[in-house]
Design an enzyme around this catalytic site. Structure first.
Site, PDB file in Angstrom:
ATOM      1  CG  ASP A  80      28.340  21.061   3.873  1.00  0.00           C
ATOM      2  OD1 ASP A  80      28.243  22.143   3.246  1.00  0.00           O
ATOM      3  OD2 ASP A  80      28.836  20.030   3.376  1.00  0.00           O
ATOM      4  CD  GLU A 175      30.873  23.045  -1.543  1.00  0.00           C
ATOM      5  OE1 GLU A 175      31.566  23.295  -2.549  1.00  0.00           O
ATOM      6  OE2 GLU A 175      31.388  22.662  -0.456  1.00  0.00           O
TER       7      GLU A 175
END
Length: 412
Positions: A80, A175
């Site tokens: 991400d 994350e």
């Protein structure tokens, strides 16, 4: 090195921005696009046990190619990108043989990446720099790490003369919003230890991070007509401001560095009737971390004595310093440090002034130091990564795998 560049660009062109306001995992559906691509790519290069679970965690195995028992180690990166800046329609620019001067990212908007401001650029003169076009972030955090792990695994598969034990790899969602480890299946991963490839400049090797807590202070006031307010009005904004004025003035992010902790209140909202301030506490030292929490509690107690039970505080621990879990197994740091030395890379061992999935994973039973991935200026339009840095990180992964096998042969 061209393969590394092409692979990296193929990843960053996929929008994988996470969303802190979503309760799903992954927090955005578009993260599946890269997760699925990675799962297929890992199969293509010859990895085994490739899996992708219902939360988009991708895992795979490089089987051992030697007949003695070697611990299973792992490498982890997240796919991400930060919600702080757009990750859509990324159009990377490639500057070959960087001359050392200003890089015009966007001429129309006069957006310039300059070594006069970002002095880290100076060390990459003559190298190939990958930048944004000035309108998005780049996504080197952490698609550089993914690129390096995949490339290293492919290299080991193509070069079976390099002896190694079993290697597990994993790519995680979310994350950037603090949830990368929340649904990580440590037992399924099955490694004795791992490394996150999520640091910045070449040589970074980190096994310390902040202890962290979130703080929410709430004040309940009383609103009456200001013309007749004497002895009656309780202004929640004023009392909240008084709380902030009691904080140690020099213990804030803008005044601290290295291992110095801080208080940081980043949001203030409210009116006379109700005020709320949100912040964080950070400190590498656990005793000092606890002392910071105790100080805030005493401040609230003092204000309660003066104004009554109208102010409250909620403190929630978020993560802890992984140093506590890694020091008992310091050989995993030693192996990474030796890998860098063998490759003529100067190790930069320093504490992280932030958090990492490795911290949470370490407390979940998977000791997990952090290694450089090569990027700079994360989460914004000035993000860049030298291709040579990604190549060096790839080489470090290969060398760690090789040295682990040698270490345990020597130990035997």
């Amino acid at each position: 090195m061209q393969k590394i560049i092409d692979r990296f660009i193929s990843y960053v062109k996929i929008d994988t921005q996470s969303n802190p306001d979503s309760d799903s995992t992954p927090s955005t559906k578009k993260q599946w696009d890269l997760a699925n691509k990675l799962a297929e790519e890992l199969k293509t290069i010859g990895m085994e046990d490739v899996s992708i679970d219902e939360n988009a965690y991708v895992m795979a195995t490089l089987p051992t190619n030697i007949d003695r028992k070697i611990p299973t180690i792992g490498f982890i990166a997240h796919f991400d990108t930060s919600p702080d800046f757009s990750g859509a329609n990324i159009n990377p620019k490639i500057i070959e043989n960087y001359k050392g001067g200003d890089i015009v990212l966007n001429e129309e908007e006069n957006i310039i990446l300059s070594p006069s401001y970002f002095d880290d650029l100076k060390q990459y003169k003559g190298q190939t720099i990958i930048t944004t076009d000035g309108t998005t972030l780049l996504g080197a955090d952490d698609k550089a790490g993914i690129t390096e792990i995949v490339t290293a695994m492919e290299y080991l598969i193509d070069n079976p003369h390099i002896h190694h034990g079993p290697v597990r790899i994993a790519f995680t969602p979310d994350e950037e919003i603090g949830r990368g480890a929340h649904k990580f299946d440590v037992k399924k991963f099955g490694a004795e230890w791992a490394y996150t490839m999520d640091g910045s400049q070449v040589g970074e090797l980190e096994y310390e991070n902040f202890n962290a807590a979130g703080v929410k202070v709430t004040v309940k006031g009383k609103s009456v007509h200001p013309g007749y307010a004497k002895g009656k009005m309780i202004n929640a904004i004023t009392i909240a401001n008084e709380f902030l004025s009691m904080l140690p003035k020099k213990e804030m992010p803008q005044f601290t560095h290295h291992r110095e902790g801080f208080f940081h209140f980043y949001e203030f909202k409210g009116n006379v009737e109700h005020a709320e301030i949100n912040g964080i506490i950070r400190d590498h030292d656990r005793d000092k971390f606890d002392a910071r929490k105790e100080l805030l509690e005493r401040m609230i107690s003092d204000l309660t004595d003066r104004f009554g039970s109208i102010i409250s505080i909620e403190i929630k621990d978020q993560y802890y310093n992984m140093k506590e879990k890694i020091e008992p197994v310091m050989h995993i740091v030693d192996i990474a440090e030796q890998a860098m030395l063998d490759l003529n890379i100067e190790p930069i061992i320093k504490p992280i002034r932030g958090g990492t999935d490795g911290s949470q994973l370490s407390y979940m039973g998977l000791p997990c130091p952090n290694i450089f991935a090569g990027g700079h200026n994360f989460h914004g339009r000035y993000e860049y990564v030298p291709a040579e840095s990604m190549k060096k990180a790839t080489d470090v992964i290969v060398k760690i795998v090789e040295l682990t096998a040698k270490y345990y042969n020597d130990e035997a």
